[in-house]
Design a protein around this motif. Sequence first.
Motif: not given
Length: 797
Positions: A521-526, A756-763
């Motif tokens: 599992t990859v956790v990603t995001g800006v 994939i778990i993508d966090l966001g949309p910003g910081a």
Amino acid sequence: MSKATTTDRQSPGPHVADSHDVIRVHGARENNLRDVSIEIPKRRLTVFTGVSGSGKSSLVFDTIAAESQRLINETYSAFLQGFMPNLARPEVDVLDGLTTAIAVDQQRMGSDPRSTVGTATDANAMLRILFSRLGTPHIGPPGAFSFNTASVSASGGFTVDRGADKTRTEKVSFSRTGGMCTHCEGRGTVSDIDLTQLYDDSKSLSEDPFTIPTYTGDGWVVRVIAESGFFDKEKPIRKYTKKERHDFLYREPVKVKINGVNLTYEGLIPKLQKSFLSKDRESMQPHIRAFVDRAVTFTRCPDCDGTRLSELARSSKIGTVNIADACAMEIRDLAEWVRGLDEPSVAPLLTKLRHTLDSFVEIGLGYLSLDRSSGTLSGGEAQRTKMIRHLGSSLTDVTYVFDEPSIGLHPHDIQRMNNLLLRLRDKGNTVLVVEHKPETIAIADHVVDLGPGAGTAGGTVCFEGSLEGLRGSGTVTGRHLDDRAKIKATVRKSTGALEIRGASANNLQSVDVDIPLGVLTVVTGVAGSGKSSLVHGSIPADEGVVAIDQTPIRGSRRSNPATYTGLADPIRKAFAKANGVKPALFSANSEGACPTCNGAGVIYTDLAIMQSVATPCEECEGRRFEASVLEYRLGGRDISEVLAMPVSEAEEFFGSGEARTPAAHKILQRLADVGLGYLTLGQPLTTLSGGERQRLKLATHMGDKGGVYVLDEPTTGLHLADVEQLLGLLDRLVDSGKSVIVIEHHQAVMAHADWIIDLGPGAGHDGGRIVFEGTPADLVEARSTLTGEHLAAYVGA
């Protein structure tokens, strides 16, 4: 004379000063460099590439930047040089055309509990001045708003002798108003200690009751307690009287005499607070950190509510905002608040403060707050924070040296970093960048590729020229420059799920998510979207979880891969068993050390203000052991010969035959699996590159028992060719039944994921939400997030 001068001005052709347009390096031999000779264009952006350990940092940081700093230091007087670090001249024949070098590396910032983003960048200092001028009620000078300054008051008298029996006593008083919270002493947290984790109260002092690291029965710390005279050594601790218990736990420092030696006795709790709890948790050694986690509970200070500041400092406000509120704001919000202030009396201060805060936003760190502890910043965040002071600098013709500035950056943020590097170059500066990411290599005016391999197989210049030339050069970097991982045709099915409910650490907005088990599992995001907060803050750190974070491994010249990984112990035991002697003989830090150099292998000669000279020890010839120890052999080799072996050779040596040692072979296999087969077992840790240290740490933790592995940006410091090997390692972990969770920005790792778990949309407050969950193929097809758009572009979809 006047006529000659006029003639000179009108003479055609370039001025002689314009001919110094390159940095000339000839015969560089620092670390693994092999007589490297190269000319680097000035006022251009040059990127240094090559596999991890090929010699990039040795050339850029240890040769060019180090010599520039040494030459600058030599311009100061001998008196001032005595207060400066002594820098040796790098191993190089000629270094010509150097300018002042400013190195911005990946080293973590100071991890003192009172060190914050604000104190590290002078933003706090400017805010303190601002509040001391504009805050109402007025409470005092800038120090009154500093959580590093305690309030102090004193009074007394002294006698003035005026001669002839005339004396006069004068009274004096002194006071200083500081902003430090007196309860937590400016740390923002207070500790509560579980006494049952410190000692077994059923035992007496003579029975070694302590469970604290370094508190051993024969150690001086315990001897001072036992022989202080305050306690009966044979009496169980639980039977102490009220006074004995107070003396044992809380007594103020007092002098005691033990065996004729004057020593200081102090209660256990204040002693622990000074030795362990005064340090930042992140800077502790692993076994100390484990003890502190077990014995100590850190909670927000109830007096200052974690702001570190006294009630007086918090009472002064500009409008409705006090200095604690300002430091707790996200920097981009604070910048807007400062822009709304219009006070001519502090106009220059406001201009400077606005510029500093805007630089944070521009560099992609607007989601931080000034009260964020500097020790909690990642390597990439720390490096960009150090860059703040250089943005907008009036200096030109400076050499800026960066070590992988793209670390910790989402592909969306890399373009912003590239623009900053180009801005520095366009102001007339020379910019040298050590980098692996193709997106940053692409903006280079000049590329230098080192290799062809790592360690002893590297250290030469394989290519220098343009980006297009690199693509067609046939070097390892050239061949892999346009590599693009493909989305997997099939993904593994999860065997369960790790449920996270209502996660709200830092900027997380009550996140509910199921992390699948049994898959990659990859956790990603800006950057700043909440990835680390979700994974490290929400997954329980129990015995089944092995967490491998970005904290750098520490070690001196005496530390090496064998000692760091635990490989040294089975090797020493194997030698001892084969020769019928003690294992300590085969340690260069213990009984087997050469008596002349004390096991260092070199003799240091102190030359006062000049750099100490290190020469190989003539007694042991640099082998670190005394001669009698080298007579003992295992499989036909002595201990110094074994430590000089590369990992690949040692793996074969300990895998079969007379030297067969399963415990050592298992560790060596892990080192080979992470691509460190070329490292020698006794190579000092101080000579390893960032990527080599990252993989050494990974190999060490692979031996930990656990079903869930959590990795934080494992591609840090890895070349494009090394990333492929890392993906193979992650696959082997999953295929062996482990669950692997990776926090990562590298598109190759995203493409290789099962989920994939993508966090966001910003910081910051614009992030903290799950914006996508699913397979990489679904993310590319949807292109609904920034990550999806960049991953689609990467795989060519």
